[in-house]
Design an enzyme around this catalytic site. Structure first.
Site, short mmCIF file in Angstrom:
data_model
loop_
_atom_site.label_atom_id
_atom_site.label_comp_id
_atom_site.label_asym_id
_atom_site.label_seq_id
_atom_site.Cartn_x
_atom_site.Cartn_y
_atom_site.Cartn_z
N ASP A 117 40.47 36.33 -95.80
CA ASP A 117 39.02 36.12 -95.98
C ASP A 117 38.63 35.40 -97.27
O ASP A 117 37.45 35.39 -97.62
CB ASP A 117 38.31 37.48 -95.96
CG ASP A 117 38.36 38.14 -94.61
OD1 ASP A 117 38.71 37.47 -93.62
OD2 ASP A 117 38.04 39.33 -94.53
N HIS A 170 36.51 44.06 -91.75
CA HIS A 170 37.87 43.52 -91.73
C HIS A 170 38.85 44.52 -92.34
O HIS A 170 38.45 45.44 -93.05
CB HIS A 170 37.95 42.19 -92.46
CG HIS A 170 37.44 41.04 -91.65
ND1 HIS A 170 37.32 39.78 -92.16
CD2 HIS A 170 37.03 40.96 -90.36
CE1 HIS A 170 36.85 38.96 -91.21
NE2 HIS A 170 36.66 39.67 -90.12
N SER A 204 36.15 39.05 -84.53
CA SER A 204 37.22 38.86 -85.52
C SER A 204 38.16 40.05 -85.67
O SER A 204 39.24 39.91 -86.21
CB SER A 204 36.62 38.50 -86.89
OG SER A 204 35.92 39.61 -87.42
#
Length: 175
Positions: free
Chosen positions: A119, A93, A54
């Protein structure tokens, strides 16, 4: 003759006990070093492994990340590792939005660089994560160095084999 055999058995037992104590010392030292690094970096987990794609192209699956947690506010663009309540696996992230929440700290919105959406779905209800959910901020990485961790988690039998071989080598080691 029996005295000679008994002496050999006693020495063998003592040698094995000494090797076991040495193994415990190595484990204790590793745990002490981990705790010391955790205190220096101000994070419960100073090293993590990227488990998904990701964050590509910034980080790839298997990259080993080094984290710190300075006391200054988190800024947009920083790559963080956070935990969602009631989940065990931390998420790596980038912060795409940050808001001041007064005395309660910051509210953050994150997104994986390789993901189309933010998210919010990962937060399991809230629209933001709090800064106290942040495990650390990425300060450096070693490409693919954590891939062994992924292999051992994906193939539990490999973990048993590796631990068995380590234990066997300790028992059969001669000094």
């Amino acid at each position: 003759m029996f005295a000679s055999v008994a002496g050999t058995v006693t020495q063998s037992w003592r040698r094995q006990a000494a090797q076991f104590v040495q193994m415990l010392q190595v484990i204790s030292l590793a745990l002490a070093v981990w705790k010391g690094v955790s205190l220096l970096t101000n994070t419960e987990s100073p090293v993590v492994v990227v488990l998904s794609g990701s964050m590509e192209p910034a980080f790839h699956r298997g990259d080993l990340l080094f984290l710190t947690m300075p006391s200054k506010p988190i800024e947009v663009g920083e790559i963080t590792v956070y935990k969602v309540p009631n989940t065990e696996i931390p998420i790596v992230h980038r912060v795409v939005e940050a808001r001041d929440n007064g005395k309660k700290g910051q509210l953050l919105l994150t997104k994986g660089d390789n993901n189309a959406d933010d998210d919010i779905m990962l937060y399991k209800g809230p629209r933001w994560i709090r800064d106290d959910q942040i495990v650390g901020r990425v300060r450096g990485f070693v490409p693919y160095a954590g891939y062994i961790t992924i292999l051992l988690n994906d193939y539990p039998a490999a973990k048993v084999v590796v631990l068995g071989l380590l234990g066997l080598s300790l028992l059969l080691e001669r000094e």
